[in-house]
Enzyme design. Structure first.
Site, mmCIF file in Angstrom:
data_model
loop_
_atom_site.group_PDB
_atom_site.id
_atom_site.type_symbol
_atom_site.label_atom_id
_atom_site.label_comp_id
_atom_site.label_asym_id
_atom_site.label_seq_id
_atom_site.Cartn_x
_atom_site.Cartn_y
_atom_site.Cartn_z
ATOM 1 N N GLY A 16 0.838 -1.201 0.000
ATOM 2 C CA GLY A 16 0.000 0.000 0.000
ATOM 3 C C GLY A 16 0.868 1.243 0.000
ATOM 4 O O GLY A 16 1.913 1.265 0.647
ATOM 5 N N ARG A 78 0.848 -5.194 -5.067
ATOM 6 C CA ARG A 78 1.028 -6.263 -4.082
ATOM 7 C C ARG A 78 1.374 -7.565 -4.798
ATOM 8 O O ARG A 78 1.015 -8.650 -4.342
ATOM 9 C CB ARG A 78 -0.224 -6.416 -3.230
ATOM 10 C CG ARG A 78 -0.434 -5.224 -2.311
ATOM 11 C CD ARG A 78 -1.135 -5.622 -1.029
ATOM 12 N NE ARG A 78 -1.105 -4.558 -0.048
ATOM 13 C CZ ARG A 78 -2.006 -3.590 0.041
ATOM 14 N NH1 ARG A 78 -3.008 -3.556 -0.800
ATOM 15 N NH2 ARG A 78 -1.904 -2.664 0.967
ATOM 16 N N ASP A 109 5.720 -5.518 5.501
ATOM 17 C CA ASP A 109 6.039 -6.918 5.799
ATOM 18 C C ASP A 109 6.133 -7.781 4.530
ATOM 19 O O ASP A 109 7.078 -8.562 4.376
ATOM 20 C CB ASP A 109 4.932 -7.454 6.715
ATOM 21 C CG ASP A 109 5.315 -8.758 7.358
ATOM 22 O OD1 ASP A 109 6.212 -8.719 8.223
ATOM 23 O OD2 ASP A 109 4.743 -9.792 6.992
ATOM 24 N N ASP A 133 0.445 1.755 9.065
ATOM 25 C CA ASP A 133 -0.050 1.000 10.225
ATOM 26 C C ASP A 133 0.967 0.933 11.369
ATOM 27 O O ASP A 133 0.609 0.595 12.490
ATOM 28 C CB ASP A 133 -0.402 -0.435 9.806
ATOM 29 C CG ASP A 133 -1.634 -0.502 8.915
ATOM 30 O OD1 ASP A 133 -2.233 0.559 8.664
ATOM 31 O OD2 ASP A 133 -1.980 -1.601 8.474
ATOM 32 N N ASP A 135 3.268 -1.280 11.897
ATOM 33 C CA ASP A 135 3.268 -2.627 12.486
ATOM 34 C C ASP A 135 4.497 -3.456 12.126
ATOM 35 O O ASP A 135 4.475 -4.676 12.254
ATOM 36 C CB ASP A 135 1.983 -3.381 12.089
ATOM 37 C CG ASP A 135 1.842 -3.575 10.592
ATOM 38 O OD1 ASP A 135 2.673 -3.035 9.840
ATOM 39 O OD2 ASP A 135 0.885 -4.261 10.181
ATOM 40 N N MET A 175 -7.609 2.931 9.615
ATOM 41 C CA MET A 175 -6.866 1.760 9.143
ATOM 42 C C MET A 175 -6.088 1.127 10.297
ATOM 43 O O MET A 175 -5.875 1.740 11.339
ATOM 44 C CB MET A 175 -5.961 2.129 7.974
ATOM 45 C CG MET A 175 -6.726 2.222 6.659
ATOM 46 S SD MET A 175 -5.628 2.356 5.244
ATOM 47 C CE MET A 175 -6.812 2.210 3.900
ATOM 48 N N ARG A 177 -4.830 -3.022 10.120
ATOM 49 C CA ARG A 177 -5.268 -4.389 9.797
ATOM 50 C C ARG A 177 -5.053 -5.335 10.969
ATOM 51 O O ARG A 177 -5.962 -6.036 11.393
ATOM 52 C CB ARG A 177 -4.466 -4.841 8.572
ATOM 53 C CG ARG A 177 -4.570 -6.260 8.170
ATOM 54 C CD ARG A 177 -3.944 -6.425 6.819
ATOM 55 N NE ARG A 177 -4.755 -5.757 5.817
ATOM 56 C CZ ARG A 177 -5.771 -6.322 5.177
ATOM 57 N NH1 ARG A 177 -6.091 -7.570 5.421
ATOM 58 N NH2 ARG A 177 -6.460 -5.654 4.286
ATOM 59 N N GLU A 228 -9.894 -0.877 11.659
ATOM 60 C CA GLU A 228 -10.620 -1.725 10.702
ATOM 61 C C GLU A 228 -10.499 -3.214 11.057
ATOM 62 O O GLU A 228 -11.375 -4.018 10.721
ATOM 63 C CB GLU A 228 -10.076 -1.498 9.291
ATOM 64 C CG GLU A 228 -8.594 -1.853 9.183
ATOM 65 C CD GLU A 228 -7.971 -1.593 7.839
ATOM 66 O OE1 GLU A 228 -8.683 -1.313 6.869
ATOM 67 O OE2 GLU A 228 -6.727 -1.691 7.764
ATOM 68 N N GLN A 286 -6.329 8.455 4.726
ATOM 69 C CA GLN A 286 -5.185 8.380 5.650
ATOM 70 C C GLN A 286 -3.870 8.081 4.942
ATOM 71 O O GLN A 286 -2.803 8.287 5.496
ATOM 72 C CB GLN A 286 -5.411 7.250 6.674
ATOM 73 C CG GLN A 286 -6.540 7.495 7.616
ATOM 74 C CD GLN A 286 -7.086 6.191 8.155
ATOM 75 O OE1 GLN A 286 -6.767 5.801 9.261
ATOM 76 N NE2 GLN A 286 -7.914 5.517 7.375
#
Ligand code: F6P
Length: 355
Positions: A16, A78, A109, A133, A135, A175, A177, A228, A286
């Site tokens: 993304g 992706r 990731d 995110d 993450d 957002m 995930r 989300e 976002q």
């Protein structure tokens, strides 16, 4: 090994998009050229561009204006080379045909996981951590997160005034995930009355009770921020929410398209409390637009460090921020397990203001 001479660098952006991608590209091209006389080519649309051998030469004068521009001028996808039998071999072959000495892979990731696996096939790469995110393990923060939080906070500020005017509950879906970093930071910054995150399954009845309690005390509007990926605790609510939000659209890395939990929750809150409720899904707002100053600086630091890592011969690593300093961590430490929320932010910083 130390690569001190000029290199031919390939750069790509995968996954993304994210504010700050162009700032990293600019930093790689400009510092590569000025410090080492490198030449850089940009592969188009992430790993797909390498598989299809589609690239553009990137020169400092072509990227100098990119610092403040959102999105990625290289395009993104992706596409996963490992999803096809000949994908990895095509990548190796095309990099050799293009004379690429090493790659800078900018992504989250999935993109960095591909870079790691390609290392076993002899592809030399350095990763740059990207995702709104926040993450990715191995780094305190990814670029793009700060911008997403700023955007979400400004949206919550606006929702506060309309919610107050109409005595409503407004659920704002952001957002996130697997993790609730955006929800928690934006929720704290925007003064949210509930923050619901994927790390902690929520109890709908308890959420409604706290809202009722708050309204009994004379506050006739509430803002609920929900990631989300947040879901109710196991039971009938989880079944109902799953039925309302599940999507059959799955990408090559197995990620389903998310969205809808905010709408489901707003309906439940209205049904159970009797308070008029609305929902707003911020979605890709976002991710778009110009990076904040913080993200421009972070993205630039990552790009500069990635070039330094390539010239030090440090491959198979991701550049990262730890204790305010640039470091390099093995790609395998960065991918595979998401960096989940520091739950004390919720329990100690956000929760005292709820109810
Ligand atoms: O970039 C990560 C992310 O923002 C997730 O939070 C979200 O689920 C996903 O991207 C959505 O991306 P897209 O709509 O591009 O598939």
């Amino acid at each position: 090994m130390c690569e001190s001479g000029p290199m031919r660098i390939g750069v790509l952006t995968g996954g993304g998009d994210c504010p700050g991608l162009n700032a990293v590209i600019r930093a790689v091209v400009v510092t590569g050229k000025r410090l080492h006389d490198d030449r850089t080519v940009g592969y188009l649309d992430g790993w797909r561009g390498v598989m299809e051998r589609r690239s553009v030469p990137l020169r400092p004068n072509r990227v100098s204006h990119l610092l403040a521009r959102g999105g990625t001028v290289l395009g993104s996808s992706r596409t996963n080379p490992f999803a096809t039998d000949d994908g990895p071999q095509a990548v190796v072959k095309h990099l050799a045909q293009d004379g690429i000495d090493a790659l800078v892979a900018i992504g989250g990731d999935d993109t960095l996981g591909v870079a790691q696996r390609l290392g076993a096939l002899g592809v030399r790469a350095v990763g740059v951590p990207k995702t709104i995110d926040n993450d990715l393990s191995g780094t305190e923060v990814t670029f793009g997160f700060h911008t997403a939080v700023q955007t979400a906070t400004e949206a919550i500020d606006r929702l506060q005034t309309t919610a107050e005017s109409h005595h409503r509950v407004i659920v704002c879906e952001v957002m996130g995930r697997h993790v609730g970093w955006i929800a928690t930071y934006a929720g704290i910054a925007g003064g949210a009355d509930e923050i619901l995150v994927p790390e902690v399954p929520f109890d709908v009845a308890a959420v409604c009770e706290r809202i009722l309690h708050r309204h009994e005390r004379g506050r006739y509007s509430s803002i609920v921020v929900v990631s989300e990926g947040a879901m109710p605790e196991p039971g009938p609510d989880l079944e109902s929410a799953t039925a309302a939000t599940s999507s059959s659209n799955v990408d090559q890395f197995g990620h389903a398209q998310l969205g809808g939990i905010g709408e489901w929750l707003a309906q439940e809150i209205e049904r159970r409390t009797g308070y008029e409720s609305r929902h707003t899904t911020l979605g890709h707002i976002q991710r778009g637009g110009a990076p904040t100053a913080f993200d421009r600086v972070l993205a630039t630091r990552f790009g500069v460090e990635a070039v330094a890592a390539l010239h030090d011969g440090t491959f198979g690593k991701m550049v990262a921020l730890q204790d305010g300093r640039m470091v390099r961590v093995p790609l395998e430490e960065a991918v595979g397990k998401p960096k989940t929320l520091d739950l004390t932010l919720l329990s100690e910083v956000a929760a005292p203001f709820f109810g």
